[in-house]
Design a protein around this motif. Sequence first.
Motif, PDB file in Angstrom:
ATOM      1  N   THR A 155       9.056 -21.187  54.896  1.00 14.03           N
ATOM      2  CA  THR A 155       7.814 -21.075  54.115  1.00 14.03           C
ATOM      3  C   THR A 155       8.093 -20.561  52.710  1.00 14.03           C
ATOM      4  O   THR A 155       7.497 -21.020  51.719  1.00 14.03           O
ATOM      5  N   GLU A 158       9.501 -23.390  50.635  1.00 12.96           N
ATOM      6  CA  GLU A 158       8.455 -24.334  50.247  1.00 12.96           C
ATOM      7  C   GLU A 158       7.568 -23.754  49.140  1.00 12.96           C
ATOM      8  O   GLU A 158       7.174 -24.467  48.213  1.00 12.96           O
ATOM      9  N   LEU A 159       7.237 -22.449  49.255  1.00 12.04           N
ATOM     10  CA  LEU A 159       6.423 -21.822  48.214  1.00 12.04           C
ATOM     11  C   LEU A 159       7.140 -21.793  46.876  1.00 12.04           C
ATOM     12  O   LEU A 159       6.538 -22.059  45.818  1.00 12.04           O
ATOM     13  N   ALA A 161       9.448 -23.885  45.854  1.00  8.42           N
ATOM     14  CA  ALA A 161       9.478 -25.248  45.305  1.00  8.42           C
ATOM     15  C   ALA A 161       8.127 -25.635  44.690  1.00  8.42           C
ATOM     16  O   ALA A 161       8.060 -26.268  43.628  1.00  8.42           O
ATOM     17  N   TRP A 162       7.051 -25.253  45.372  1.00  3.27           N
ATOM     18  CA  TRP A 162       5.713 -25.554  44.843  1.00  3.27           C
ATOM     19  C   TRP A 162       5.467 -24.837  43.521  1.00  3.27           C
ATOM     20  O   TRP A 162       4.925 -25.419  42.571  1.00  3.27           O
ATOM     21  N   GLN A 163       5.873 -23.558  43.436  1.00  2.00           N
ATOM     22  CA  GLN A 163       5.706 -22.814  42.180  1.00  2.00           C
ATOM     23  C   GLN A 163       6.508 -23.440  41.047  1.00  2.00           C
ATOM     24  O   GLN A 163       6.051 -23.504  39.901  1.00  2.00           O
ATOM     25  N   ARG A 165       7.313 -26.635  40.784  1.00  2.00           N
ATOM     26  CA  ARG A 165       6.623 -27.862  40.360  1.00  2.00           C
ATOM     27  C   ARG A 165       5.420 -27.546  39.480  1.00  2.00           C
ATOM     28  O   ARG A 165       5.163 -28.220  38.463  1.00  2.00           O
ATOM     29  N   GLN A 166       4.653 -26.488  39.863  1.00  2.00           N
ATOM     30  CA  GLN A 166       3.505 -26.109  39.046  1.00  2.00           C
ATOM     31  C   GLN A 166       3.923 -25.686  37.645  1.00  2.00           C
ATOM     32  O   GLN A 166       3.272 -26.023  36.648  1.00  2.00           O
ATOM     33  N   LYS A 167       5.019 -24.949  37.582  1.00  2.00           N
ATOM     34  CA  LYS A 167       5.511 -24.487  36.276  1.00  2.00           C
ATOM     35  C   LYS A 167       5.942 -25.660  35.412  1.00  2.00           C
ATOM     36  O   LYS A 167       5.647 -25.723  34.203  1.00  2.00           O
ATOM     37  N   ASN A 169       4.882 -28.791  35.659  1.00  2.00           N
ATOM     38  CA  ASN A 169       3.687 -29.534  35.243  1.00  2.00           C
ATOM     39  C   ASN A 169       2.967 -28.837  34.089  1.00  2.00           C
ATOM     40  O   ASN A 169       2.477 -29.480  33.142  1.00  2.00           O
TER      41      ASN A 169
END
Length: 400
Positions: A155, A158-159, A161-163, A165-167, A169
């Motif tokens: 988890t 995954e968190l 990696a998501w952060q 991607r948000q950064k 973007n």
Amino acid sequence: MPLHVTDYTWAQTESTVHISVPLKGAKAGGVDIVSTEEYLKVHFPPFLFEAFLFEPVDDDRSTAKVGNGVAVFTLPKKTRNVWEHLMITADDKETKREIRERALLKRQQKLAAESKQKAEKQQAEKKYALETMMKLEEEERDRIQKMKDTEREKTTAELAAWQLRQKQNHQIQQGGTTKTPGNRQTEIGKSKQVHRNSKKEKIQARLPPPRPPGNIRVTFTPRVFPTALRESRVSEEEEWLRRQAAARRAVSTEVEELQDLTEEERNPNWLKQKGDKCFTNGDYVGAVNAYSLGIRLNRQIPALYSNRAACHLKLRNLHKAIEDSSKALDLLTPAVPANAAARVRASVRRGSAFCQLQLYAEGLQDYEAALQIDPHNEALLEDARIIRNIIQGSSGHDET
């Protein structure tokens, strides 16, 4: 006065003596045998066979077979030679008495040693079983913790990696804004910021000054129980608290089976939790063992008796369930709101045991006692109604 057996037979080799004693109709269970290096006795009332052996034999390797109306003894000799007689020829009563006493003393010592060895073996088996169970539980805990750690790491990755991607973007969006032609958007942003700052200054100007600080003292009646003071019985509740405190202190450390365990494993509450887990898994015998050991450590905890009663109900040990429920109810005094739920459970368990013994009148009394504590319990109301119908039906049948 016993009747001496004289129609025995014996044979020998250089290493072994064989003796055959007729039992004259006696059953194998009624034959008492004493055998030592220099003495052999076979007693089956009213007959007695007694042999003061010519030379010592090896008692540890000697064997006896009883059956088909005869007792056959195989006695290995300590010295390889041929005996002149089976028994000593001297007719000295004092010597025979000493031999007989030595034989009886050796037999008592042998029985005591066997009993001690058996007790030590049982103790070792119990300890091994407990250690094995604890080891399995520890392995299960480690397995579950490992699964939790794996899921947590997954988890977290995954968190992260998501952060990321948000950064990325967000950086792309910012880069696109700076590349737009003209300064119109920049000017609009500045005007909005100036408008917000002026609005904030106006709001702050209209706010009154803060009031001076102060303290308000609030006092409450010290209460351990949640009920209001006007609705409670203070003396009975304090007595209940004193008894619970005394029960927590009344722990016996003299139980032999727990001398090699840690302090945590000698805790009755730890044993209660273990019993609860066994009960949940359907291991009622294991739960009974855990609760019983907890009771041996502390006989003042009502939950141990009440929970053991539930196990006895599952195992159909109904009289034991009644005994444990009654003991729990004796300990759940005085009757206060803090132990109301426990009293309901103990009363219902005893009432259920009475009903399964077809003592419906006694069972109904316990269910009615539980309803006095919890009068709105629909399950209790339904069970009490069924018991009343059974009692009324049996009474009507008797009258007809």
